[in-house]
Design an enzyme around this catalytic site. Structure first.
Site, mmCIF file in Angstrom:
data_model
loop_
_atom_site.group_PDB
_atom_site.id
_atom_site.type_symbol
_atom_site.label_atom_id
_atom_site.label_comp_id
_atom_site.label_asym_id
_atom_site.label_seq_id
_atom_site.Cartn_x
_atom_site.Cartn_y
_atom_site.Cartn_z
ATOM 1 N N TYR A 1 0.836 -1.207 0.000
ATOM 2 C CA TYR A 1 0.000 0.000 0.000
ATOM 3 C C TYR A 1 0.868 1.254 0.000
ATOM 4 O O TYR A 1 0.631 2.193 -0.766
ATOM 5 C CB TYR A 1 -0.914 -0.008 1.221
ATOM 6 C CG TYR A 1 -1.710 1.261 1.399
ATOM 7 C CD1 TYR A 1 -2.841 1.503 0.623
ATOM 8 C CD2 TYR A 1 -1.335 2.223 2.339
ATOM 9 C CE1 TYR A 1 -3.573 2.671 0.780
ATOM 10 C CE2 TYR A 1 -2.054 3.390 2.501
ATOM 11 C CZ TYR A 1 -3.173 3.603 1.726
ATOM 12 O OH TYR A 1 -3.896 4.762 1.882
ATOM 13 N N LYS B 1 0.963 4.220 -2.995
ATOM 14 C CA LYS B 1 0.653 5.632 -2.778
ATOM 15 C C LYS B 1 1.856 6.528 -3.077
ATOM 16 O O LYS B 1 1.695 7.662 -3.552
ATOM 17 C CB LYS B 1 0.161 5.845 -1.343
ATOM 18 C CG LYS B 1 -1.224 5.269 -1.075
ATOM 19 C CD LYS B 1 -2.286 5.957 -1.912
ATOM 20 C CE LYS B 1 -3.686 5.498 -1.574
ATOM 21 N NZ LYS B 1 -4.730 6.230 -2.331
#
Length: 350
Positions: free
Chosen positions: A221, A225
């Site tokens: 994750y 990002k």
């Protein structure tokens, strides 16, 4: 002669030492000045400048916004608040029934038009993008909100991350975001050109502190990002001459299904508060004073971001270790909860 006088005399007689001291003093003044200017800019952005007027992005002129991940939480708030500003809304999300309810709410409350596109971003399916392209065909679109996203169900070591979860995170956060932008951005550019640049276009993409700070136990994750940070900045450079503003929006925790936090606090806003701060400050940096095409809009998040950037630094070992310990602790508690639920379920069966 005092010791200080002797030191100054020694430095004056040694040219190398003299220039080294002079350079150090000038560098110190430079660093202090730049920090002061950044801090002043932070305060002005957060607390002094008025809210951005969305008429510059075509509000109340019959234009449209596309919002992904629109059925819940932050995405739903983007749709509601953009509609309140006078933009018709294309709602893009997975669950048709939720989209229909939201479309009805928006139309009745704000008297703007809506369209819905049921879209499962976890499936890199060509049909999804063709349906979206059909839905926006010939619409005067000025705004795209790339809100769709996914994180890990609980913090997990990268080597133990399930393949499906890994693929879903990359597909949703990166592949879908890029492909949706490739579909929608040409329509935004066309609308801006048709207006002879009397309106500007806007593309907002949701970032995260998880991408700002390399985050152990959320490695996939975090990487997804961080990718959006570089991509947004690069895209901003390409589209700005075409009259389209591109910005990455960085958030810390917000009450939502993804964060699993239900109660708001001083540092954790609800979606309504967070989106209001975002739309009010488009084009400003707030906490992201050192980053191009980036905004950390909510005041508490902005101050945290500014403090980290200007003390230990986002890529420091200290920040990484603190993140490691925090998410390791969260994982331990989550596993205990899972174990307890499994035990209670087994007891009921017996």
């Amino acid at each position: 002669m005092s010791q200080i006088d002797q030191l100054l005399l020694s430095i004056a007689s040694n040219k190398l030492a003299y220039y080294a001291l002079l350079f150090s003093l000038l560098f110190g003044v430079f660093k202090l000045t730049t920090f002061t200017l950044r801090f002043a800019s932070l305060i002005v952005d957060l607390f002094i400048l008025p809210a951005v007027d969305f008429s510059k992005y075509g509000a109340n002129r019959g234009n449209w916004a596309v919002v992904t991940g629109a059925s819940d939480g932050i995405g739903k708030e983007y749709a509601l608040q953009l509609a309140k500003r006078g933009l018709s809304i294309v709602l893009v999300s997975r669950t048709q029934s939720k989209l229909e309810l939201l479309a009805t709410e928006i139309s009745s409350k704000y008297k703007v038009n809506t369209k819905i596109v049921a879209f499962d971003a976890s499936k890199d399916d060509e049909e999804n993008y063709l349906e979206l392209e059909k839905a926006i065909y010939d619409l005067p679109i000025t705004v795209l909100i790339n809100n769709v996203g996914q994180s890990h169900s609980i913090p997990v070591p990268f080597l133990e991350t399930e393949q499906k979860e890994l693929r879903d995170i990359i597909t949703i956060n990166n592949t879908a975001t890029l492909r949706i932008t490739q579909v929608v951005a040409p329509a935004i550019v066309a609308t801006v050109e048709k207006s002879q640049k009397k309106v500007r276009g806007l593309i907002l993409t949701m970032g995260s502190f998880g991408g700002l700070l390399p985050t152990p136990y959320l490695a996939t994750y975090s990487g997804s990002k961080a990718f959006l940070q570089a991509w947004s900045a690069a895209l901003a450079g390409e589209l700005n001459p075409k009259g389209v503003d591109v910005e990455l929006v960085i958030s810390y925790l917000v009450t939502s299904a993804m964060s699993k936090i239900r109660r708001s606090s001083l540092t954790i806003p609800n979606p309504k508060q967070f989106v209001a701060s975002t739309l009010a400050s488009v084009g400003r940096r707030n906490g992201a004073q050192e980053r191009f095409a980036t905004n950390t809009p909510y005041w508490a998040h902005a101050i945290m971001h500014f403090a980290i950037e200007n003390t230990v630094g986002v890529y420091s070992k200290i920040a990484n270790t603190l993140n490691f310990n925090m998410h390791k602790s969260i994982r331990t508690r989550a596993l205990k909860k899972q174990e307890k639920r499994s035990r209670l379920a087994a007891e009921k069966i017996e």
